[in-house]
Design a protein around this motif. Structure first.
Motif, PDB file in Angstrom:
ATOM      1  N   MET A   1     -51.170  -9.995 -43.703  1.00 38.27           N
ATOM      2  CA  MET A   1     -50.053 -10.821 -44.184  1.00 38.27           C
ATOM      3  C   MET A   1     -50.550 -11.906 -45.144  1.00 38.27           C
ATOM      4  SD  MET A   1     -46.872 -10.502 -42.619  1.00 38.27           S
ATOM      5  CE  MET A   1     -46.214 -12.067 -42.052  1.00 38.27           C
ATOM      6  N   TYR A   2     -49.877 -11.997 -46.245  1.00 43.28           N
ATOM      7  CA  TYR A   2     -50.158 -13.133 -47.131  1.00 43.28           C
ATOM      8  C   TYR A   2     -49.367 -14.343 -46.658  1.00 43.28           C
ATOM      9  CZ  TYR A   2     -52.600 -10.367 -50.676  1.00 43.28           C
ATOM     10  OH  TYR A   2     -53.496  -9.598 -51.356  1.00 43.28           O
ATOM     11  N   HIS A   3     -49.903 -15.527 -46.917  1.00 44.07           N
ATOM     12  CA  HIS A   3     -49.244 -16.773 -46.539  1.00 44.07           C
ATOM     13  C   HIS A   3     -49.294 -17.740 -47.716  1.00 44.07           C
ATOM     14  CE1 HIS A   3     -49.238 -15.567 -42.319  1.00 44.07           C
ATOM     15  NE2 HIS A   3     -50.473 -15.151 -42.521  1.00 44.07           N
ATOM     16  N   LEU A   4     -48.405 -18.747 -47.662  1.00 40.71           N
ATOM     17  CA  LEU A   4     -48.462 -19.806 -48.671  1.00 40.71           C
ATOM     18  C   LEU A   4     -49.819 -20.508 -48.583  1.00 40.71           C
ATOM     19  CD1 LEU A   4     -45.131 -21.883 -48.576  1.00 40.71           C
ATOM     20  CD2 LEU A   4     -45.998 -20.526 -50.490  1.00 40.71           C
ATOM     21  N   PRO A   5     -50.467 -20.715 -49.719  1.00 36.00           N
ATOM     22  CA  PRO A   5     -51.698 -21.510 -49.697  1.00 36.00           C
ATOM     23  C   PRO A   5     -51.328 -22.980 -49.458  1.00 36.00           C
ATOM     24  CG  PRO A   5     -51.060 -21.060 -51.960  1.00 36.00           C
ATOM     25  CD  PRO A   5     -50.081 -20.318 -51.077  1.00 36.00           C
ATOM     26  N   GLU A   6     -52.237 -23.709 -48.885  1.00 34.04           N
ATOM     27  CA  GLU A   6     -51.956 -25.120 -48.610  1.00 34.04           C
ATOM     28  C   GLU A   6     -51.865 -25.913 -49.918  1.00 34.04           C
ATOM     29  OE1 GLU A   6     -53.930 -28.766 -46.111  1.00 34.04           O
ATOM     30  OE2 GLU A   6     -54.802 -26.763 -45.878  1.00 34.04           O
ATOM     31  N   LEU A   7     -50.875 -26.789 -50.000  1.00 35.21           N
ATOM     32  CA  LEU A   7     -50.809 -27.716 -51.132  1.00 35.21           C
ATOM     33  C   LEU A   7     -51.718 -28.895 -50.792  1.00 35.21           C
ATOM     34  CD1 LEU A   7     -47.264 -28.578 -52.537  1.00 35.21           C
ATOM     35  CD2 LEU A   7     -49.080 -27.249 -53.621  1.00 35.21           C
ATOM     36  N   THR A   8     -52.530 -29.318 -51.753  1.00 40.04           N
ATOM     37  CA  THR A   8     -53.486 -30.388 -51.452  1.00 40.04           C
ATOM     38  C   THR A   8     -52.940 -31.765 -51.828  1.00 40.04           C
ATOM     39  OG1 THR A   8     -54.527 -30.072 -53.595  1.00 40.04           O
ATOM     40  CG2 THR A   8     -55.472 -28.864 -51.724  1.00 40.04           C
ATOM     41  N   HIS A  31     -42.006 -19.590 -54.219  1.00 34.34           N
ATOM     42  CA  HIS A  31     -43.314 -18.974 -53.942  1.00 34.34           C
ATOM     43  C   HIS A  31     -43.246 -18.176 -52.637  1.00 34.34           C
ATOM     44  CE1 HIS A  31     -47.993 -19.540 -53.843  1.00 34.34           C
ATOM     45  NE2 HIS A  31     -47.631 -18.302 -53.631  1.00 34.34           N
ATOM     46  N   GLN A  32     -42.621 -18.755 -51.624  1.00 36.61           N
ATOM     47  CA  GLN A  32     -42.511 -18.048 -50.336  1.00 36.61           C
ATOM     48  C   GLN A  32     -41.789 -16.709 -50.492  1.00 36.61           C
ATOM     49  OE1 GLN A  32     -43.698 -19.269 -47.048  1.00 36.61           O
ATOM     50  NE2 GLN A  32     -43.455 -17.050 -46.829  1.00 36.61           N
ATOM     51  N   ALA A  33     -40.777 -16.680 -51.349  1.00 40.77           N
ATOM     52  CA  ALA A  33     -40.008 -15.440 -51.532  1.00 40.77           C
ATOM     53  C   ALA A  33     -40.882 -14.327 -52.115  1.00 40.77           C
ATOM     54  CB  ALA A  33     -38.802 -15.697 -52.434  1.00 40.77           C
ATOM     55  N   TYR A  34     -41.772 -14.673 -53.040  1.00 47.04           N
ATOM     56  CA  TYR A  34     -42.682 -13.654 -53.585  1.00 47.04           C
ATOM     57  C   TYR A  34     -43.582 -13.116 -52.476  1.00 47.04           C
ATOM     58  CZ  TYR A  34     -41.372 -15.412 -58.226  1.00 47.04           C
ATOM     59  OH  TYR A  34     -40.674 -15.791 -59.341  1.00 47.04           O
ATOM     60  N   ILE A  35     -44.058 -14.021 -51.643  1.00 43.54           N
ATOM     61  CA  ILE A  35     -44.956 -13.620 -50.548  1.00 43.54           C
ATOM     62  C   ILE A  35     -44.219 -12.720 -49.555  1.00 43.54           C
ATOM     63  CG2 ILE A  35     -46.236 -14.511 -48.558  1.00 43.54           C
ATOM     64  CD1 ILE A  35     -46.918 -16.970 -50.301  1.00 43.54           C
ATOM     65  N   ASP A  36     -43.004 -13.099 -49.203  1.00 45.58           N
ATOM     66  CA  ASP A  36     -42.229 -12.298 -48.247  1.00 45.58           C
ATOM     67  C   ASP A  36     -41.994 -10.882 -48.777  1.00 45.58           C
ATOM     68  OD1 ASP A  36     -42.140 -14.493 -46.612  1.00 45.58           O
ATOM     69  OD2 ASP A  36     -40.071 -15.046 -47.120  1.00 45.58           O
ATOM     70  N   LYS A  37     -41.633 -10.790 -50.043  1.00 48.35           N
ATOM     71  CA  LYS A  37     -41.364  -9.466 -50.625  1.00 48.35           C
ATOM     72  C   LYS A  37     -42.639  -8.634 -50.730  1.00 48.35           C
ATOM     73  CE  LYS A  37     -37.303 -11.016 -53.136  1.00 48.35           C
ATOM     74  NZ  LYS A  37     -36.881 -11.633 -54.413  1.00 48.35           N
ATOM     75  N   LEU A  38     -43.731  -9.305 -51.017  1.00 44.53           N
ATOM     76  CA  LEU A  38     -45.023  -8.617 -51.101  1.00 44.53           C
ATOM     77  C   LEU A  38     -45.408  -8.062 -49.731  1.00 44.53           C
ATOM     78  CD1 LEU A  38     -47.315  -8.086 -53.115  1.00 44.53           C
ATOM     79  CD2 LEU A  38     -48.315 -10.280 -52.436  1.00 44.53           C
ATOM     80  N   PRO A  66     -50.342   2.127 -54.645  1.00 49.94           N
ATOM     81  CA  PRO A  66     -49.407   3.267 -54.639  1.00 49.94           C
ATOM     82  C   PRO A  66     -48.233   3.038 -55.598  1.00 49.94           C
ATOM     83  CG  PRO A  66     -50.030   2.700 -52.397  1.00 49.94           C
ATOM     84  CD  PRO A  66     -50.623   1.642 -53.291  1.00 49.94           C
ATOM     85  N   GLU A  67     -47.914   4.072 -56.340  1.00 50.80           N
ATOM     86  CA  GLU A  67     -46.910   3.961 -57.392  1.00 50.80           C
ATOM     87  C   GLU A  67     -45.571   3.429 -56.865  1.00 50.80           C
ATOM     88  OE1 GLU A  67     -46.650   7.552 -59.589  1.00 50.80           O
ATOM     89  OE2 GLU A  67     -45.429   6.650 -61.187  1.00 50.80           O
ATOM     90  N   ASN A  68     -45.275   3.822 -55.649  1.00 57.80           N
ATOM     91  CA  ASN A  68     -44.024   3.448 -55.007  1.00 57.80           C
ATOM     92  C   ASN A  68     -43.819   1.932 -54.890  1.00 57.80           C
ATOM     93  OD1 ASN A  68     -41.658   4.050 -53.614  1.00 57.80           O
ATOM     94  ND2 ASN A  68     -42.679   3.937 -51.624  1.00 57.80           N
ATOM     95  N   ILE A  69     -44.916   1.188 -54.769  1.00 54.58           N
ATOM     96  CA  ILE A  69     -44.816  -0.271 -54.621  1.00 54.58           C
ATOM     97  C   ILE A  69     -45.525  -1.010 -55.755  1.00 54.58           C
ATOM     98  CG2 ILE A  69     -44.548  -0.212 -52.108  1.00 54.58           C
ATOM     99  CD1 ILE A  69     -47.545  -1.104 -51.941  1.00 54.58           C
ATOM    100  N   ARG A  70     -45.927  -0.291 -56.787  1.00 53.93           N
ATOM    101  CA  ARG A  70     -46.708  -0.903 -57.860  1.00 53.93           C
ATOM    102  C   ARG A  70     -45.906  -1.993 -58.590  1.00 53.93           C
ATOM    103  NH1 ARG A  70     -49.305   3.544 -61.368  1.00 53.93           N
ATOM    104  NH2 ARG A  70     -50.208   4.084 -59.349  1.00 53.93           N
ATOM    105  N   THR A  71     -44.632  -1.705 -58.851  1.00 53.60           N
ATOM    106  CA  THR A  71     -43.810  -2.692 -59.549  1.00 53.60           C
ATOM    107  C   THR A  71     -43.625  -3.935 -58.689  1.00 53.60           C
ATOM    108  OG1 THR A  71     -42.654  -0.952 -60.736  1.00 53.60           O
ATOM    109  CG2 THR A  71     -41.578  -3.094 -60.665  1.00 53.60           C
ATOM    110  N   SER A  72     -43.465  -3.731 -57.398  1.00 50.73           N
ATOM    111  CA  SER A  72     -43.302  -4.868 -56.500  1.00 50.73           C
ATOM    112  C   SER A  72     -44.579  -5.718 -56.448  1.00 50.73           C
ATOM    113  CB  SER A  72     -42.938  -4.387 -55.091  1.00 50.73           C
ATOM    114  OG  SER A  72     -42.803  -5.484 -54.227  1.00 50.73           O
ATOM    115  N   VAL A  73     -45.726  -5.050 -56.445  1.00 52.54           N
ATOM    116  CA  VAL A  73     -46.989  -5.802 -56.415  1.00 52.54           C
ATOM    117  C   VAL A  73     -47.190  -6.523 -57.740  1.00 52.54           C
ATOM    118  CG1 VAL A  73     -49.508  -5.594 -56.260  1.00 52.54           C
ATOM    119  CG2 VAL A  73     -48.046  -4.317 -54.675  1.00 52.54           C
ATOM    120  N   ARG A  74     -46.827  -5.864 -58.822  1.00 51.56           N
ATOM    121  CA  ARG A  74     -46.937  -6.509 -60.140  1.00 51.56           C
ATOM    122  C   ARG A  74     -46.061  -7.768 -60.196  1.00 51.56           C
ATOM    123  NH1 ARG A  74     -45.982  -3.535 -65.986  1.00 51.56           N
ATOM    124  NH2 ARG A  74     -45.572  -5.417 -67.199  1.00 51.56           N
ATOM    125  N   ASN A  75     -44.805  -7.651 -59.725  1.00 52.03           N
ATOM    126  CA  ASN A  75     -43.874  -8.775 -59.803  1.00 52.03           C
ATOM    127  C   ASN A  75     -44.125  -9.814 -58.712  1.00 52.03           C
ATOM    128  OD1 ASN A  75     -42.571  -7.621 -61.995  1.00 52.03           O
ATOM    129  ND2 ASN A  75     -41.025  -6.611 -60.744  1.00 52.03           N
TER     130      ASN A  75
END
Ligand code: MN3
Length: 215
Positions: A1-8, A31-38, A66-75
């Motif tokens: 799982m990816y998580h939000l990095p800490e803001l310093t 930012h959280q929304a990108y992580i959730d979708k990823l 995998p091609e199926n999720i490549r666009t999602s990973v790109r975005n």
């Protein structure tokens, strides 16, 4: 799982240039929304263990996803990487002191002021959503460019040195349609020591810098 990095720094640390509300929404919602979708995309391929690989590696090797999720990973992966990067180069006003990065910028753009103009023009002219960058290319040239949407420079084997999010969500609350004002304000909240560190890492602390017009 990816998580939000800490803001310093606190949400209000970049006031008045970037307001606290924008920082809070940008970080905790966008930012959280990108992580959730990823993370959601990765669930389709649990055996690949993609969430335990650095996002930078996945973007550099996007064809291996995998091609199926490549666009999602790109975005969404691009969104995660771009925002994680962006938070680190922001901070209280600092100066770029004489040194390798200042030298390279002066040599490639003519002067710091010329570089700022070039960067601001690129950021202003980016049509629609995107990010303005100073990148280091594989041939060790520095270049100012923009990417659309959440495309990362890593997709084309370029290393981010400085970046500015010019999506409306990055500035609309405070600046509305006045993107150029937001871009001018950006120069007051760059944490140059981090930018220089990124640069030195990218050139392995010794690489020769050429300019895209030639050395
Ligand atoms: Mn953003």
């Amino acid at each position: 799982m990816y998580h939000l990095p800490e803001l310093t720094y606190d949400y209000d640390a970049l006031e008045p240039y970037i307001d606290a509300k924008t920082m809070e929404i940008h970080y905790t919602k966008h930012h959280q929304a990108y992580i959730d979708k990823l993370n959601k995309a990765f669930e389709k391929y649990p055996d690949l263990d993609l969430a335990n690989k650095p996002i930078e590696d996945l973007l550099r090797n996007i064809e291996s996803v995998p091609e199926n999720i490549r666009t999602s990973v790109r975005n969404n992966g691009g969104g995660h990487a771009n925002h994680s990067f962006f938070w680190t180069i922001l901070g209280k006003k600092s100066e770029l002191h004489a040194g390798p990065l200042a030298d390279a910028i002066s040599r490639c753009s003519g002067s710091m002021d010329e570089f700022k103009k070039e960067f601001a023009t690129a950021a202003t002219d980016q049509f629609g959503s995107g990010v303005a960058w100073l990148v280091l290319k594989r041939d060790h040239s520095l270049e100012v460019l923009t990417t659309s949407n959440q495309d990362s420079p890593l997709l084309t084997d370029k290393v981010p040195i400085l970046g500015l999010d010019v999506w409306e969500h990055a500035y609309y609350l405070k600046y509305q349609n006045r993107r150029p004002e937001y871009i001018m304000a950006f120069w007051n909240v760059i944490h140059w020591p981090t930018v220089e560190k990124r640069f030195l890492e990218a050139i392995n602390n010794e690489g020769r810098i050429i300019c895209f017009d030639g050395p």
